[in-house]
Design a protein around this motif. Sequence first.
Motif, short mmCIF file in Angstrom:
data_model
loop_
_atom_site.label_atom_id
_atom_site.label_comp_id
_atom_site.label_asym_id
_atom_site.label_seq_id
_atom_site.Cartn_x
_atom_site.Cartn_y
_atom_site.Cartn_z
N UNK A 60 -27.57 -18.44 14.98
CA UNK A 60 -27.54 -19.85 15.37
C UNK A 60 -27.27 -20.76 14.18
N UNK A 61 -27.88 -20.43 13.03
CA UNK A 61 -27.67 -21.23 11.82
C UNK A 61 -26.21 -21.18 11.41
N UNK A 62 -25.60 -20.01 11.51
CA UNK A 62 -24.19 -19.86 11.16
C UNK A 62 -23.30 -20.70 12.09
N UNK A 63 -23.59 -20.65 13.38
CA UNK A 63 -22.83 -21.44 14.35
C UNK A 63 -22.99 -22.93 14.08
N UNK A 64 -24.22 -23.35 13.81
CA UNK A 64 -24.47 -24.77 13.55
C UNK A 64 -23.77 -25.22 12.27
N UNK A 65 -23.74 -24.37 11.25
CA UNK A 65 -23.06 -24.72 10.00
C UNK A 65 -21.57 -24.93 10.24
N UNK A 66 -20.98 -24.05 11.04
CA UNK A 66 -19.55 -24.18 11.35
C UNK A 66 -19.29 -25.45 12.14
N UNK A 67 -20.09 -25.70 13.17
CA UNK A 67 -19.92 -26.91 13.99
C UNK A 67 -20.16 -28.17 13.16
N UNK A 68 -21.17 -28.11 12.29
CA UNK A 68 -21.47 -29.26 11.44
C UNK A 68 -20.28 -29.58 10.53
N UNK A 69 -19.68 -28.54 9.97
CA UNK A 69 -18.51 -28.74 9.11
C UNK A 69 -17.36 -29.38 9.86
N UNK A 70 -17.09 -28.88 11.07
CA UNK A 70 -16.01 -29.44 11.90
C UNK A 70 -16.27 -30.90 12.25
N UNK A 71 -17.50 -31.18 12.67
CA UNK A 71 -17.83 -32.54 13.12
C UNK A 71 -17.89 -33.53 11.97
N UNK A 72 -18.46 -33.13 10.84
CA UNK A 72 -18.50 -34.03 9.69
C UNK A 72 -17.09 -34.27 9.14
N UNK A 73 -16.22 -33.25 9.24
CA UNK A 73 -14.84 -33.43 8.77
C UNK A 73 -14.13 -34.51 9.58
N UNK A 74 -14.41 -34.57 10.87
CA UNK A 74 -13.74 -35.55 11.72
C UNK A 74 -14.45 -36.91 11.70
N UNK A 75 -15.78 -36.90 11.78
CA UNK A 75 -16.52 -38.16 11.97
C UNK A 75 -17.16 -38.69 10.69
N UNK A 76 -17.25 -37.91 9.66
CA UNK A 76 -17.84 -38.36 8.39
C UNK A 76 -19.25 -38.86 8.57
N UNK A 77 -19.52 -40.05 8.04
CA UNK A 77 -20.87 -40.63 8.10
C UNK A 77 -21.18 -41.27 9.46
N UNK A 78 -20.24 -41.22 10.39
CA UNK A 78 -20.47 -41.82 11.70
C UNK A 78 -21.28 -40.93 12.61
N UNK A 79 -21.62 -39.73 12.15
CA UNK A 79 -22.42 -38.82 12.95
C UNK A 79 -23.52 -38.26 12.06
N UNK A 80 -24.70 -38.08 12.64
CA UNK A 80 -25.82 -37.52 11.89
C UNK A 80 -26.29 -36.25 12.58
N UNK A 81 -26.11 -35.12 11.94
CA UNK A 81 -26.50 -33.84 12.50
C UNK A 81 -27.65 -33.21 11.73
N UNK A 82 -28.24 -33.97 10.82
CA UNK A 82 -29.33 -33.44 10.01
C UNK A 82 -30.64 -33.54 10.79
N UNK A 83 -31.52 -32.52 10.67
CA UNK A 83 -32.80 -32.57 11.39
C UNK A 83 -33.68 -33.66 10.82
N UNK A 84 -34.49 -34.24 11.69
CA UNK A 84 -35.42 -35.28 11.27
C UNK A 84 -36.59 -34.64 10.54
#
Length: 130
Positions: A104-128
């Motif tokens: 799951x961590x590997x999948x989330x890392x890949x998705x996080x990379x894809x989403x941050x690449x497109x949305x930059x600081x406009x999206x927050x995927x970090x845990x609270x």
Amino acid sequence: MTALQDSDVHITYEDQQKINRFARCNARHGDIKEELKITENDLQNLQDAEDEMMIALDTNEKVPFMVGEVFIMKSQDESQEAIGAQRESLQEEIAGLNTRSGELQETMTQLKGDLYAKFGNNINLEPEEE
């Protein structure tokens, strides 16, 4: 005016699917972490029970052993065998949970990379932080 244009990023259906998948993975990862804590605690309790049994009891003394919701009397040898089997089962469960957590961590890392690449600081995927 360029800052406003940068924040107007179009979200596609695929982007939304990635966000949803990340959220599901993150929720499952949290559940697995909680289950892992409980299972590791159970394993420690088994070890503590075995240690106490060896210290406190005579070799021929019977001990109550919980099976399901009832206690049965077992010899120390029988109890140690049963505890060993339970310990092995819990260790296998812990290994499986760790494997699933890593996947799951590997999948989330890949998705996080894809989403941050497109949305930059406009999206927050970090845990609270708790």
